[in-house]
Design an enzyme around this catalytic site. Sequence first.
Site, short mmCIF file in Angstrom:
data_model
loop_
_atom_site.label_atom_id
_atom_site.label_comp_id
_atom_site.label_asym_id
_atom_site.label_seq_id
_atom_site.Cartn_x
_atom_site.Cartn_y
_atom_site.Cartn_z
NE ARG A 124 -1.30 2.57 2.73
CZ ARG A 124 -0.85 3.72 3.18
NH1 ARG A 124 -0.89 4.80 2.41
NH2 ARG A 124 -0.33 3.82 4.39
CG ASP A 125 3.06 4.46 2.94
OD1 ASP A 125 2.92 5.29 2.03
OD2 ASP A 125 3.44 4.76 4.08
CG HIS A 150 3.34 4.60 9.07
ND1 HIS A 150 2.88 3.58 8.27
CD2 HIS A 150 3.79 5.56 8.23
CE1 HIS A 150 3.03 3.91 6.99
NE2 HIS A 150 3.59 5.11 6.94
CG HIS A 167 7.59 7.68 5.73
ND1 HIS A 167 7.41 7.42 4.40
CD2 HIS A 167 6.40 7.44 6.32
CE1 HIS A 167 6.16 7.06 4.18
NE2 HIS A 167 5.51 7.06 5.33
CB CYS A 178 12.04 8.21 -6.34
SG CYS A 178 13.58 7.95 -7.21
CG ASN A 187 6.61 3.16 4.42
OD1 ASN A 187 6.25 3.25 3.25
ND2 ASN A 187 5.87 3.53 5.43
#
Lengths: 306, 306
Positions: free
Chosen positions: A15-16, A206, A208, A239, A248
Amino acid sequence: MQLPPRVDVREVGMRDGLQLEDPVPLEAKLEMLEALVATGVQRIEVTSFVSPKAVPALADADQVAAALGRYEGVHFSALVANLRGAQRAVDAGIPHLEYVVSAADSHSRANAGRPTSEAAEAIGAIAEVSHAAGGSLEVIIATAWDCPFDGRTDPSRTLDVVATAVAAGADQLCLGDTIGTVTPRRTVDLLEAVRAAAPGLPLGAHFHDTRGTGQANALAAVLAGVTQLDASVGGLGGCPFAPGASGNIATEELVYWLDDSGVETGIDLDLVLAAAAVTERAVEHPLPSSLYRAGGASRPRGEFRP
Amino acid sequence: MQLPPRVDVREVGMRDGLQLEDPVPLEAKLEMLEALVATGVQRIEVTSFVSPKAVPALADADQVAAALGRYEGVHFSALVANLRGAQRAVDAGIPHLEYVVSAADSHSRANAGRPTSEAAEAIGAIAEVSHAAGGSLEVIIATAWDCPFDGRTDPSRTLDVVATAVAAGADQLCLGDTIGTVTPRRTVDLLEAVRAAAPGLPLGAHFHDTRGTGQANALAAVLAGVTQLDASVGGLGGCPFAPGASGNIATEELVYWLDDSGVETGIDLDLVLAAAAVTERAVEHPLPSSLYRAGGASRPRGEFRP
């Protein structure tokens, strides 16, 4: 160092990880799913039910959902952005939902077309849809710490969403460091405040790795007693070679240090690396994960000096 | 979370960062030095006095040393691999030395041409050279945790080097995660064992981000009370886009999360990013630092979804 015996990793690469990619053919996506299930991970966020115009990469959500029946023992979930998406997910056979509410108004308007308070009002109806289908609802609070438009998010805004979620029947909470700016101390401070405000609800985080601090934040969260963490195979998401890279935290890097630190995950590191190879073929560009690029944990190479 | 009020970062980009690069012209190297001094960092490892055949990128060590007189208030040091190198460094005007001893025999043989015990025997003579010149000697224990040839380094081997260093008059110790394989729990366990074995000596740590765990290890070390950390501007060190990438942890990422967590470093983050730009021009290839690639800490961008 006091680490818990087990951390529960949720794989969010499908998903992410994929949502900003050029659309990947369904067949390649299902190979990725197969490889991810094989790793032993017990929670997978498989897609989102949102507008295919906004997120063309996940326009095949129904077809992905239809493939899940063959797997047992994995908790599959889907992200939704409103009540209609929730109904679509349930109709497609995914009753475990994640509903995103941005704590920062500007991000909420940009992402969901309405301010935080309006987005939060929908929690109750979405929880009902999920519960009626035998599922559960997790509220993911995006921009929980920082917003790209509004700067620092006042903790009271995040705690307001928490209070609404608790009152509306959410089963679980997750705080999202949407733009990869948070750092260890603020990670811990907000997670502890949320836990104090919602002591009965499972709480995840969550992160990143946009600024290289994702795994340090994960460690900080785990040391603060948070044992549910999102991660993406290969660090997929954004990217890696462009300004603003926003992947992530990489599943294999998280599993690597947890394993090596004696924390059980139930996930086989070599199989995550194999899944990363499948994923790299699917997206047709190099993945950002340092561990993956280094050739895996157990194969250190010789090109070094002291 | 209990963080110390201050962490003392040593910039190692000019030595560990550049040593595997194609040689950078002296002029560009001195621009890099100028930019690094401007960041406010108070310790800089500027070069190594080793065989120019083995490390052609640092063959200009004498010329770099000659440029240091213009800067005040910075602790400059140089790495040496044997007594002859120590004498060269002192003669060139750098009395503060780092002597590397590999705790793993195979790495010691590959890197220094002799087993650990023989390399450790030289500590006393090198300390004398340094002290006679008014300097100090730090013993850096390479492969302190893991060796690319021997696998896990038995902690007793690292502690043996510590004992020899203490007896021989070393002023400071540093543990090196040479191949970027260590993880938080083992980071803390060995640092605590070394501190117990050498309670009187300052102790630092040197991490590589090869497997994405460098900043998490740095956090673990800081939480364990270690306040001296090595880092490299831009994460320089090893090619980021090749298998086996082995850059040091990036100075700007370390400073970013320390700053944001309320830990003082005396280093200006924007000036580290400026120094990274100078460094990138010098080495003529992209630097691996995620924070640098993301365009800096204070400039989050818009390309994200929840």
